[in-house]
Design a protein around this motif. Sequence first.
Motif, mmCIF file in Angstrom:
data_model
loop_
_atom_site.group_PDB
_atom_site.id
_atom_site.type_symbol
_atom_site.label_atom_id
_atom_site.label_comp_id
_atom_site.label_asym_id
_atom_site.label_seq_id
_atom_site.Cartn_x
_atom_site.Cartn_y
_atom_site.Cartn_z
ATOM 1 N N ASP A 281 -4.135 2.464 -2.497
ATOM 2 C CA ASP A 281 -3.897 3.893 -2.307
ATOM 3 C C ASP A 281 -3.486 4.596 -3.597
ATOM 4 O O ASP A 281 -3.860 5.748 -3.820
ATOM 5 C CB ASP A 281 -2.830 4.127 -1.243
ATOM 6 C CG ASP A 281 -3.290 3.700 0.143
ATOM 7 O OD1 ASP A 281 -4.500 3.428 0.330
ATOM 8 O OD2 ASP A 281 -2.426 3.621 1.044
ATOM 9 N N ASN A 282 -2.722 3.911 -4.454
ATOM 10 C CA ASN A 282 -2.203 4.544 -5.665
ATOM 11 C C ASN A 282 -3.100 4.430 -6.884
ATOM 12 O O ASN A 282 -2.982 5.226 -7.812
ATOM 13 C CB ASN A 282 -0.828 3.960 -6.011
ATOM 14 C CG ASN A 282 0.246 4.474 -5.101
ATOM 15 O OD1 ASN A 282 0.532 5.664 -5.081
ATOM 16 N ND2 ASN A 282 0.828 3.593 -4.315
ATOM 17 N N SER B 153 -8.314 3.887 -4.834
ATOM 18 C CA SER B 153 -9.062 4.700 -3.872
ATOM 19 C C SER B 153 -9.601 5.957 -4.556
ATOM 20 O O SER B 153 -9.110 6.371 -5.608
ATOM 21 C CB SER B 153 -8.185 5.083 -2.681
ATOM 22 O OG SER B 153 -7.292 6.118 -3.030
ATOM 23 N N ARG C 127 -2.072 -2.665 -0.092
ATOM 24 C CA ARG C 127 -2.342 -1.321 0.423
ATOM 25 C C ARG C 127 -1.845 -0.254 -0.556
ATOM 26 O O ARG C 127 -2.537 0.710 -0.856
ATOM 27 C CB ARG C 127 -1.689 -1.128 1.794
ATOM 28 C CG ARG C 127 -2.048 0.202 2.451
ATOM 29 C CD ARG C 127 -1.478 0.343 3.848
ATOM 30 N NE ARG C 127 -1.587 -0.833 4.694
ATOM 31 C CZ ARG C 127 -2.694 -1.229 5.317
ATOM 32 N NH1 ARG C 127 -3.807 -0.555 5.169
ATOM 33 N NH2 ARG C 127 -2.686 -2.306 6.083
#
Length: 87
Positions: free
Chosen positions: A72-73, A76, A68
């Motif tokens: 996200d980092n 995305s 995740r």
Amino acid sequence: MEDALKPVTDWLRSRNPEAGAIPADLDLIENRLIDSLGFMEFILLLEDLAGREFPVAELDVDCFRTLRAVHDNFLSATAPSVPQHTP
């Protein structure tokens, strides 16, 4: 999220064939799916997937701890230009 992470999970499984399913919140470092020898290779993989270089000296290891966090980092559409861990 799964499509973006497929190359990442494929890489992790190629290095850890016994891993099986990798939950999005599993600590990849604590569970030794990413070790010190493979860490730079992992960063290069993420740079290739993201299409940009990361300022390694400015990165927080927590940005890599879970799938995740990696998504996200780094992967995305809203990933920051300099990923930073936010608790």
